[in-house]
Design a protein around this motif. Structure first.
Motif, PDB file in Angstrom:
ATOM      1  N   UNK A 104      31.531  58.613  72.370  1.00 53.46           N
ATOM      2  CA  UNK A 104      32.742  59.430  72.422  1.00 53.46           C
ATOM      3  C   UNK A 104      33.698  59.241  71.250  1.00 53.46           C
ATOM      4  N   UNK A 105      34.152  58.025  70.922  1.00 55.59           N
ATOM      5  CA  UNK A 105      35.181  57.918  69.880  1.00 55.59           C
ATOM      6  C   UNK A 105      34.681  58.436  68.526  1.00 55.59           C
ATOM      7  N   UNK A 106      33.453  58.064  68.179  1.00 50.96           N
ATOM      8  CA  UNK A 106      32.903  58.514  66.897  1.00 50.96           C
ATOM      9  C   UNK A 106      32.774  60.029  66.913  1.00 50.96           C
ATOM     10  N   UNK A 107      32.289  60.553  68.015  1.00 50.51           N
ATOM     11  CA  UNK A 107      32.048  61.977  68.145  1.00 50.51           C
ATOM     12  C   UNK A 107      33.351  62.755  68.045  1.00 50.51           C
ATOM     13  N   UNK A 108      34.376  62.239  68.687  1.00 50.64           N
ATOM     14  CA  UNK A 108      35.654  62.927  68.678  1.00 50.64           C
ATOM     15  C   UNK A 108      36.261  62.898  67.280  1.00 50.64           C
ATOM     16  N   UNK A 109      36.097  61.787  66.587  1.00 52.09           N
ATOM     17  CA  UNK A 109      36.601  61.686  65.221  1.00 52.09           C
ATOM     18  C   UNK A 109      35.861  62.679  64.318  1.00 52.09           C
ATOM     19  N   UNK A 110      34.556  62.840  64.549  1.00 52.65           N
ATOM     20  CA  UNK A 110      33.773  63.783  63.749  1.00 52.65           C
ATOM     21  C   UNK A 110      34.243  65.220  64.019  1.00 52.65           C
ATOM     22  N   UNK A 111      34.509  65.504  65.283  1.00 53.29           N
ATOM     23  CA  UNK A 111      34.995  66.836  65.637  1.00 53.29           C
ATOM     24  C   UNK A 111      36.364  67.088  65.012  1.00 53.29           C
ATOM     25  N   UNK A 112      37.222  66.068  65.025  1.00 55.58           N
ATOM     26  CA  UNK A 112      38.550  66.211  64.429  1.00 55.58           C
ATOM     27  C   UNK A 112      38.430  66.493  62.934  1.00 55.58           C
ATOM     28  N   UNK A 113      37.514  65.795  62.274  1.00 54.45           N
ATOM     29  CA  UNK A 113      37.309  66.021  60.835  1.00 54.45           C
ATOM     30  C   UNK A 113      36.838  67.459  60.597  1.00 54.45           C
ATOM     31  N   UNK A 114      35.935  67.920  61.457  1.00 49.38           N
ATOM     32  CA  UNK A 114      35.419  69.285  61.339  1.00 49.38           C
ATOM     33  C   UNK A 114      36.541  70.305  61.466  1.00 49.38           C
ATOM     34  N   UNK A 115      37.444  70.091  62.423  1.00 47.73           N
ATOM     35  CA  UNK A 115      38.542  71.033  62.622  1.00 47.73           C
ATOM     36  C   UNK A 115      39.487  71.020  61.426  1.00 47.73           C
ATOM     37  N   UNK A 116      39.728  69.840  60.865  1.00 48.57           N
ATOM     38  CA  UNK A 116      40.583  69.757  59.678  1.00 48.57           C
ATOM     39  C   UNK A 116      39.940  70.474  58.491  1.00 48.57           C
ATOM     40  N   UNK A 117      38.616  70.321  58.340  1.00 45.22           N
ATOM     41  CA  UNK A 117      37.915  70.998  57.241  1.00 45.22           C
ATOM     42  C   UNK A 117      37.921  72.510  57.447  1.00 45.22           C
ATOM     43  N   UNK A 118      37.762  72.928  58.691  1.00 49.58           N
ATOM     44  CA  UNK A 118      37.820  74.351  59.026  1.00 49.58           C
ATOM     45  C   UNK A 118      39.165  74.921  58.558  1.00 49.58           C
ATOM     46  N   UNK A 119      40.230  74.154  58.788  1.00 47.60           N
ATOM     47  CA  UNK A 119      41.574  74.588  58.390  1.00 47.60           C
ATOM     48  C   UNK A 119      41.682  74.704  56.875  1.00 47.60           C
TER      49      UNK A 119
END
Length: 302
Positions: free
Chosen positions: A29-44
């Protein structure tokens, strides 16, 4: 509506309203959530101009004096902050299940000088509607298909909106594309084969929200398809493509030939002549559909 349980479990576990990245491993979970957060920031970072166009569209349909904006399933707050810029007099309430996502949102808002107008609210709207108070504009980008009971969420949003208030729902029409057909390595058509091999997932076949919106009492003001076509790709696109395709690679370990997996691994490398982060032949292509829906103004009593 079609809802794959694995993705939904992911949503329950990690609590954000964005399904960009397949290939998450349960129990990570923590790693996965951090990866998702990075993805959303890159999307932005990569799709900033698309987002500005979308919030301008929201602004054209929004009521006159917007004082409160609600972002449902805010993630790292790309939409929240774009809306804060679009409606400079409004308080923006960002709702997400994930404290990690909201933490990142708060930090970004402070850096951009928008912290004073942002209220971050950790809440699971599947369980109970949070105390938002009345709102003028609501926004649900890439989040609505995640909810266990979207009809209930839509009627809760309808109730939270002031009469004449606007809800915008945004969905991704298909997986984003980054690669040329012929990469100069491996067999041509890699990205198309990856997309065909992907497990069925709700973000690849989101519902048409027109019916559910009307059932919840909304009047559809406009439905709009927004193509995304950035060629050549802007800065950050190599990192975005790598974050996205590493999720795809995780989902396809048993579904792609060894040759294609080897090509993907060369693309995902940190460095090397074929690495995505160094390529100059990437583009970003996709399409999103947005629905603008209004809570009807109260009729003055006779």
């Amino acid at each position: 509506m079609a809802h794959d349980t694995h993705h939904h479990h992911h949503q329950q576990q990690h609590g954000h309203g964005h399904g960009h990245g397949p290939g998450h491993q349960d129990g990570d979970a923590p790693h996965d959530e951090a990866r998702m957060a990075e993805m959303l920031d890159l999307d932005a970072e990569v799709l900033g101009t698309y987002l500005d166009e979308l919030t301008a569209w929201v602004g054209r349909h929004a009521p006159d004096a917007v004082r409160t904006v609600l972002d449902i399933g805010a993630g790292t707050g790309t939409g929240s902050l774009a809306l804060a810029r679009r409606f400079p007099a409004a308080e923006v309430i960002a709702v997400d299940r994930s404290p990690l996502m909201l933490e990142r949102l708060r930090a970004t808002a402070d850096r951009q000088g928008l912290g004073g107008r942002l209220r971050a609210l950790a809440a699971d709207v599947d369980t109970a509607w949070p105390r938002t108070g009345p709102v003028d504009v609501a926004w649900a980008a890439l989040s609505m298909h995640h909810f266990a009971d979207p009809d209930r969420v839509l009627s809760d949003v309808h109730a939270a909106l002031n009469p004449g208030g606007l809800l915008t729902v945004v969905e991704m029409d298909s997986l984003p594309r980054f690669l040329p057909d012929d990469l100069g390595l491996g067999r041509p058509g890699l990205e198309s084969r990856c997309h065909r091999a992907m497990p069925e997932a709700p973000w690849s076949q989101h519902p048409d929200w027109r019916g559910p919106l009307e059932r919840a009492g909304f009047e559809i003001v406009e439905q709009r398809v927004m193509p995304v076509a950035l060629d050549p790709a802007p800065a950050g696109a190599g990192r975005y493509a790598r974050a996205f395709l590493s999720g795809v690679r995780g989902a396809l370990t048993d579904r792609l030939g060894a040759d294609d997996l080897a090509t993907l691994d060369r693309l995902l490398a940190d460095d090397g002549p074929d690495a995505l982060v160094r390529r100059t032949d990437l583009a970003v292509r996709g399409s999103r559909t947005a629905w603008a829906a209004r809570r009807r103004p109260d009729r003055p009593s006779a």
